[in-house]
Design a protein around this motif. Structure first.
Motif, short mmCIF file in Angstrom:
data_model
loop_
_atom_site.label_atom_id
_atom_site.label_comp_id
_atom_site.label_asym_id
_atom_site.label_seq_id
_atom_site.Cartn_x
_atom_site.Cartn_y
_atom_site.Cartn_z
N UNK A 44 0.84 -1.21 0.00
CA UNK A 44 0.00 0.00 0.00
C UNK A 44 0.87 1.26 0.00
N UNK A 45 1.92 1.26 0.80
CA UNK A 45 2.81 2.42 0.86
C UNK A 45 3.56 2.58 -0.45
N UNK A 46 4.04 1.46 -1.02
CA UNK A 46 4.83 1.50 -2.26
C UNK A 46 3.96 1.71 -3.50
N UNK A 47 2.66 1.45 -3.36
CA UNK A 47 1.76 1.60 -4.51
C UNK A 47 1.91 0.49 -5.54
N UNK A 48 2.24 -0.71 -5.05
CA UNK A 48 2.39 -1.87 -5.93
C UNK A 48 1.62 -3.05 -5.34
N UNK A 49 1.48 -4.12 -6.12
CA UNK A 49 0.85 -5.34 -5.61
C UNK A 49 1.82 -6.06 -4.67
N UNK A 50 1.32 -6.78 -3.67
CA UNK A 50 2.21 -7.53 -2.79
C UNK A 50 3.15 -8.48 -3.55
#
Length: 111
Positions: A44-50
Motif C-alpha cells: 500500500x505504501x509503495x503503490x504496488x501489488x504484494x
C-alpha cells in the motif's frame, strides 16, 4: 516530532523531514499471518501489488515472527518485543501490540 492522523483502519504519520512513516494495526486474534499484514502494508505504501515486492521470507523468517509475538503458555502476549527489518527499501518495525510501522525509502540518501 511526528504527528499521527487516524482514520478507521490505518494511521498515517505526517511526513517528517527525513521520510514518510505509516502504521497499520495487525489483529493478533485474526487468522491472518503477520507476514500477510506486513506485505499488504508495504504494498500500500509503495503503490504496488504484494506480489511485486521482494518476498518477505527472503529477509525474515515469518514463522519466527509469529513465535516472537505469541503468548507464553496460558499467559499474555509479550508486550516488550519488537523487531525491525528492511523490505523492498522500506523499513519495517513490528511491535508486540500489533502496530506495524512502515518507513518509506528516502531516495535523497541513494547516490
Amino acid at each position: 516530532m511526528t504527528k499521527v492522523d487516524e482514520d478507521s483502519s490505518r494511521q498515517r504519520a505526517v511526513s517528517t523531514a527525513e521520510r514518510d512513516v505509516y502504521s497499520v494495526q495487525h489483529d493478533w486474534a485474526d487468522e491472518t499471518p503477520i507476514g500477510t499484514t506486513v506485505a499488504k502494508a508495504v504494498s500500500a505504501v509503495a503503490g504496488v501489488r504484494p506480489t511485486d515486492l521482494e518476498p518477505l521470507h527472503s529477509v525474515v523468517d515469518t514463522d519466527a515472527l509469529e513465535r516472537l509475538f505469541e503468548p507464553i503458555g496460558d499467559g499474555p502476549r509479550p508486550q516488550q518485543n519488537y523487531v525491525h527489518f528492511p523490505v523492498s527499501e522500506h523499513g519495517i518495525t513490528i511491535y508486540a501490540d500489533g502496530v506495524i510501522v512502515v518507513e518509506a525509502p528516502n531516495y535523497d540518501d541513494i547516490k
